[in-house]
Design a protein around this motif. Sequence first.
Motif, PDB file in Angstrom:
ATOM      1  N   LYS A   1      80.363 -18.546  82.368  1.00 54.56           N
ATOM      2  CA  LYS A   1      79.935 -19.922  82.109  1.00 54.56           C
ATOM      3  C   LYS A   1      78.424 -20.077  82.278  1.00 54.56           C
ATOM      4  N   THR A   2      77.876 -19.395  83.260  1.00 52.83           N
ATOM      5  CA  THR A   2      76.425 -19.447  83.464  1.00 52.83           C
ATOM      6  C   THR A   2      75.686 -18.864  82.270  1.00 52.83           C
ATOM      7  N   LEU A   3      76.169 -17.722  81.764  1.00 50.31           N
ATOM      8  CA  LEU A   3      75.534 -17.107  80.597  1.00 50.31           C
ATOM      9  C   LEU A   3      75.659 -18.009  79.382  1.00 50.31           C
ATOM     10  N   ALA A   4      76.826 -18.622  79.174  1.00 52.89           N
ATOM     11  CA  ALA A   4      77.016 -19.522  78.035  1.00 52.89           C
ATOM     12  C   ALA A   4      76.052 -20.697  78.104  1.00 52.89           C
ATOM     13  N   ARG A   5      75.827 -21.211  79.293  1.00 54.38           N
ATOM     14  CA  ARG A   5      74.897 -22.325  79.486  1.00 54.38           C
ATOM     15  C   ARG A   5      73.474 -21.892  79.119  1.00 54.38           C
ATOM     16  N   MET A   6      73.113 -20.683  79.504  1.00 56.11           N
ATOM     17  CA  MET A   6      71.765 -20.171  79.214  1.00 56.11           C
ATOM     18  C   MET A   6      71.572 -19.908  77.731  1.00 56.11           C
ATOM     19  N   MET A   7      72.665 -19.506  77.040  1.00 56.34           N
ATOM     20  CA  MET A   7      72.554 -19.142  75.631  1.00 56.34           C
ATOM     21  C   MET A   7      72.704 -20.339  74.697  1.00 56.34           C
ATOM     22  N   GLY A   8      73.049 -21.486  75.251  1.00 58.80           N
ATOM     23  CA  GLY A   8      73.409 -22.636  74.439  1.00 58.80           C
ATOM     24  C   GLY A   8      72.350 -23.115  73.468  1.00 58.80           C
TER      25      GLY A   8
END
Length: 233
Positions: free
Chosen positions: A110-117
């Motif tokens: 979830k943290t990576l998805a937030r960063m890649m958004g």
Amino acid sequence: MKIALLGYGKMGKTIERIALERGHEITIKTSDEDGYDITKADVAIDFSVPNAAFFNVVNCFKHNVPVVSGTTGWLHNYDKAVALCKETDGAFIYASNFSLGVNIFFELNKTLARMMGHLKNYNVSMEEIHHTQKLDAPSGTAITLAEGIISEHPAYSEWTLETKSKGTIPITAKRIENVPGTHSIDYKSDTDTISITHTAHSREGFALGAVIAAEWLQGKTGVFSMKDVLNIG
């Protein structure tokens, strides 16, 4: 602690061994939907099959026995289970994966998805690999990972099995003999790929997490998750 094992396949047998090593007692071992007296247990751990899981969970609520469920493929009835848990002041933990490492991986995902958004030049895809005896595809763990991405990444609203289309996360599901579980998430652009992977080496991690969850659930009422057990996220 007296434990009922609802589902006594390979996972149930691994849970049994770990529970005994941790000083617990196994009072019920069954793969049947009925014919057992759940009141003989302090807590139940369900790793059965999709068409038995909801019955098992409801039976626990009706007899005031806390229940931990790791069975996937029955979640169309999950909201009913939650409602009944609250109605009966029961105690319930469902997880698509009880591995401590996987639950940390869920938060990392979830943290990576937030960063890649905000990076529109990357497209996400997923792959999960399991043993050939696994009945459902994609895995419950893969679905949880996909839902984690959807909750944090504005470009994605659903997941799909194999097929790739705009706004969806394609999941490739493979079944290979003797693979406990591998989940990979790739963010690909024309210039590079960012990947995160969790690889299980055995069933031990899943079983240990389920027993720890059952220990934690004792004396509580409500609907919980592994985030509560591990105090993460």
